[in-house]
Design a protein around this motif. Structure first.
Motif, mmCIF file in Angstrom:
data_model
loop_
_atom_site.group_PDB
_atom_site.id
_atom_site.type_symbol
_atom_site.label_atom_id
_atom_site.label_comp_id
_atom_site.label_asym_id
_atom_site.label_seq_id
_atom_site.Cartn_x
_atom_site.Cartn_y
_atom_site.Cartn_z
ATOM 1 N N SER A 1 17.234 -25.140 -49.020
ATOM 2 C CA SER A 1 17.018 -24.434 -50.293
ATOM 3 C C SER A 1 15.591 -23.913 -50.396
ATOM 4 O O SER A 1 15.346 -22.792 -50.868
ATOM 5 C CB SER A 1 17.325 -25.370 -51.471
ATOM 6 N N SER A 2 14.633 -24.708 -49.917
ATOM 7 C CA SER A 2 13.235 -24.292 -49.935
ATOM 8 C C SER A 2 13.004 -23.122 -48.983
ATOM 9 O O SER A 2 12.288 -22.161 -49.307
ATOM 10 C CB SER A 2 12.339 -25.473 -49.543
ATOM 11 N N ARG A 3 13.623 -23.176 -47.826
ATOM 12 C CA ARG A 3 13.459 -22.117 -46.827
ATOM 13 C C ARG A 3 14.072 -20.805 -47.323
ATOM 14 O O ARG A 3 13.500 -19.730 -47.136
ATOM 15 C CB ARG A 3 14.082 -22.545 -45.505
ATOM 16 N N VAL A 4 15.235 -20.902 -47.946
ATOM 17 C CA VAL A 4 15.885 -19.709 -48.485
ATOM 18 C C VAL A 4 15.015 -19.073 -49.560
ATOM 19 O O VAL A 4 14.822 -17.851 -49.587
ATOM 20 C CB VAL A 4 17.277 -20.057 -49.042
ATOM 21 N N ALA A 5 14.477 -19.906 -50.457
ATOM 22 C CA ALA A 5 13.625 -19.386 -51.527
ATOM 23 C C ALA A 5 12.390 -18.686 -50.955
ATOM 24 O O ALA A 5 11.981 -17.622 -51.446
ATOM 25 C CB ALA A 5 13.198 -20.532 -52.453
ATOM 26 N N ALA A 6 11.818 -19.263 -49.886
ATOM 27 C CA ALA A 6 10.636 -18.657 -49.261
ATOM 28 C C ALA A 6 10.991 -17.317 -48.622
ATOM 29 O O ALA A 6 10.233 -16.346 -48.723
ATOM 30 C CB ALA A 6 10.055 -19.606 -48.216
ATOM 31 N N ALA A 7 12.154 -17.252 -47.974
ATOM 32 C CA ALA A 7 12.586 -16.003 -47.336
ATOM 33 C C ALA A 7 12.874 -14.924 -48.373
ATOM 34 O O ALA A 7 12.539 -13.757 -48.185
ATOM 35 C CB ALA A 7 13.812 -16.261 -46.471
ATOM 36 N N VAL A 8 13.513 -15.320 -49.471
ATOM 37 C CA VAL A 8 13.822 -14.369 -50.542
ATOM 38 C C VAL A 8 12.550 -13.770 -51.108
ATOM 39 O O VAL A 8 12.443 -12.558 -51.316
ATOM 40 C CB VAL A 8 14.641 -15.060 -51.653
ATOM 41 N N GLN A 9 11.550 -14.629 -51.342
ATOM 42 C CA GLN A 9 10.293 -14.161 -51.910
ATOM 43 C C GLN A 9 9.528 -13.259 -50.937
ATOM 44 O O GLN A 9 8.993 -12.218 -51.329
ATOM 45 C CB GLN A 9 9.418 -15.354 -52.303
ATOM 46 N N GLN B 1 12.075 -10.077 -50.064
ATOM 47 C CA GLN B 1 12.737 -9.390 -51.185
ATOM 48 C C GLN B 1 14.207 -9.088 -50.863
ATOM 49 O O GLN B 1 14.669 -7.952 -50.955
ATOM 50 C CB GLN B 1 11.983 -8.118 -51.542
ATOM 51 N N ILE B 2 14.921 -10.138 -50.473
ATOM 52 C CA ILE B 2 16.339 -10.016 -50.132
ATOM 53 C C ILE B 2 17.137 -11.021 -50.932
ATOM 54 O O ILE B 2 16.578 -11.860 -51.647
ATOM 55 C CB ILE B 2 16.569 -10.247 -48.621
ATOM 56 N N SER B 3 18.448 -10.961 -50.831
ATOM 57 C CA SER B 3 19.306 -11.887 -51.563
ATOM 58 C C SER B 3 19.346 -13.252 -50.876
ATOM 59 O O SER B 3 18.970 -13.391 -49.705
ATOM 60 C CB SER B 3 20.733 -11.335 -51.636
ATOM 61 N N ASP B 4 19.830 -14.255 -51.608
ATOM 62 C CA ASP B 4 19.982 -15.591 -51.035
ATOM 63 C C ASP B 4 20.892 -15.564 -49.814
ATOM 64 O O ASP B 4 20.610 -16.215 -48.796
ATOM 65 C CB ASP B 4 20.571 -16.546 -52.072
ATOM 66 N N LYS C 1 21.530 -16.076 -43.944
ATOM 67 C CA LYS C 1 22.024 -15.534 -42.674
ATOM 68 C C LYS C 1 20.898 -15.433 -41.646
ATOM 69 O O LYS C 1 21.062 -15.793 -40.468
ATOM 70 C CB LYS C 1 22.646 -14.159 -42.915
ATOM 71 N N ILE C 2 19.743 -14.951 -42.085
ATOM 72 C CA ILE C 2 18.588 -14.816 -41.193
ATOM 73 C C ILE C 2 18.139 -16.181 -40.680
ATOM 74 O O ILE C 2 17.885 -16.369 -39.487
ATOM 75 C CB ILE C 2 17.434 -14.102 -41.913
ATOM 76 N N ILE C 3 18.044 -17.152 -41.580
ATOM 77 C CA ILE C 3 17.578 -18.493 -41.199
ATOM 78 C C ILE C 3 18.565 -19.145 -40.238
ATOM 79 O O ILE C 3 18.165 -19.770 -39.244
ATOM 80 C CB ILE C 3 17.366 -19.364 -42.454
ATOM 81 N N HIS C 4 19.859 -19.000 -40.506
ATOM 82 C CA HIS C 4 20.862 -19.569 -39.603
ATOM 83 C C HIS C 4 20.752 -18.962 -38.206
ATOM 84 O O HIS C 4 20.862 -19.668 -37.200
ATOM 85 C CB HIS C 4 22.264 -19.357 -40.167
ATOM 86 N N ARG C 5 20.536 -17.652 -38.152
ATOM 87 C CA ARG C 5 20.419 -16.993 -36.857
ATOM 88 C C ARG C 5 19.201 -17.508 -36.084
ATOM 89 O O ARG C 5 19.268 -17.759 -34.874
ATOM 90 C CB ARG C 5 20.327 -15.486 -37.054
#
Length: 407
Positions: A115-123, A126-129, A134-138
């Motif tokens: 959840s923390s990693r997703v929030a950091a990537a979104v910020q 500037q993309i959706s959760d 998807k990016i983090i899983h890849r």
């Protein structure tokens, strides 16, 4: 002084952590980019192809070029040379190649809750959760593939792989740097004689691996207290002759005092050991929609020491040219979808160094003129004698070799 290695999940605040560690310890950072660049320069392999070893992608030409094995050997050589120093911080995939026997290395994992990693990537992006996940899983899949290849584990963040695992979403960069600074002061990871010997053995093994791969040999290499053990994992008809050749190469490498050979489990499988000749054309791509014809042609070329990869349409040829860039392409003219002339036009525009030999049963003089104007190396009929085709391939390879020598 100890060496610190860092392996981090994406969006786990690695940059800030590294900065704090550097401020506290004075350790310089060595990244994958630096190690890859140096390995590329030594090996003569482009950086993007060196980097491919960190992923689960392998070139279709690897069985012919052994590029993956050569890349790994040079990466180990660069690392081994760096480890002759101390007080270093090494981050990324390459650091995982350091053997566990080198005990003065503090292996650190940086990871955080998803959840923390997703929030950091979104910020940051500037993309959706969903896009962030998807990016983090890849990227995690790439990490998992690398660690599985090295240590046969499915979890790249397993605590068993590291000396210390730190949650970056629950611990500040300053706190993490403090914990690491305290850890490297512990006597258990100081540079001792046993660890120094392990570094020397790692360096010797890397140089030995390079010496062997330059001669076209791919075998397991291990060095312990200057004694080299070479493991043959493919069946060979004349084992004693191969062992003698390997020993002759190995004993000339600085740091090797004795050489032993043995066969591994793969020796008893049906695959046959073959020494790779890097002077021969090795990255040959056959493109033809007539499957039976092109498969037969591939076998006939193999009998003349010209191994090749095969695709059956223009789209696949263009994709492979982007991914793996063959040296020589043998191209049919008439194919459904993207035809040979269009493939030639696009290949020479994007990869002019690829030499294209057009091989057709339906070409006219106008077709020949068009192909030669587009940059084809030769325009041949499918009725051409196999020896003549082999000579043409070798001539194209010679042209490539001369061009590379001038660079």
């Amino acid at each position: 002084m100890p060496v610190i290695t860092l392996f981090s999940g994406s969006y786990c605040n690695e940059k800030e952590v590294v900065q704090e560690i550097g401020l506290r310890t004075g350790y310089p950072l060595i990244s994958d980019k630096e190690i890859v660049a140096e390995a590329s320069q030594r090996a003569g392999i482009p950086e993007n192809r060196i980097e491919r070893v960190f992923s689960n992608k392998t070139s279709v030409f690897n069985r012919l070029t052994r590029e993956r094995e050569r890349s790994l050997a040079y990466l180990r050589s660069v690392l081994a040379e760096r480890l002759s120093e101390d007080a270093l911080m090494i981050s990324g995939f390459a650091a995982q190649l350091i053997p566990r026997e080198i005990s003065h290395v503090l292996r650190v994992c940086l990871i955080a809750d998803m959840s923390s990693r997703v929030a950091a990537a979104v910020q940051e992006r500037q993309i959706s959760d969903a896009e962030a996940l998807k990016i983090i899983h890849r990227e995690d899949e790439k990490c998992a593939a690398w660690m599985h290849r090295l240590y046969e584990t499915l979890d790249p963040w397993s605590a068993s792989l590291y000396d210390i695992c730190l949650p970056t979403d629950k611990t500040s960069p300053d706190e993490i740097a403090g914990l690491i600074e305290k850890s490297i002061d512990q006597s258990v990871i100081k540079l001792a004689s046993g660890s120094k010997q392990a570094v020397d053995d790692f360096n010797t093994a890397a140089n030995l691996e390079i010496a062997l791969v330059k001669k076209g040999h791919t075998v397991g290499v291990e060095v312990k207290e200057s004694v080299a053990t070479l493991t043959i994992n493919k069946h060979v008809l004349m084992l004693s002759r191969l062992e003698e050749e390997l020993k002759e190469i190995a004993i000339q490498v600085a740091g090797v005092t004795a050489v032993e050979t043995k066969v591994g489990p793969g020796y008893y499988q049906t695959d046959v050991y073959r020494r790779q000749d890097f002077e021969a054309p090795s990255k040959i791509l056959l493109v033809d929609d007539e499957k039976k014809y092109v498969q037969t042609l591939s076998k006939r070329l193999m009998m003349r020491e010209l191994d090749s990869a095969v695709v059956y349409d223009g789209e696949s040829a263009l994709e492979l040219a982007r991914e793996d860039e063959p040296d020589v392409m043998i191209l049919d003219l008439r194919m459904p979808g993207i035809d040979g002339i269009e493939v030639l036009r696009r290949v020479k525009k994007t990869h002019p160094a690829i030499e294209v030999i057009v091989l057709t049963s339906q070409g006219s003089e106008a077709d020949k003129k068009t192909c030669m104007e587009l940059g084809a190396f030769a325009f041949l009929s499918k009725s051409v004698d196999i020896e003549e085709l082999s000579k043409t391939i070798n001539a194209a390879h010679e042209k490539i070799s001369q061009a590379r020598a001038r660079q």
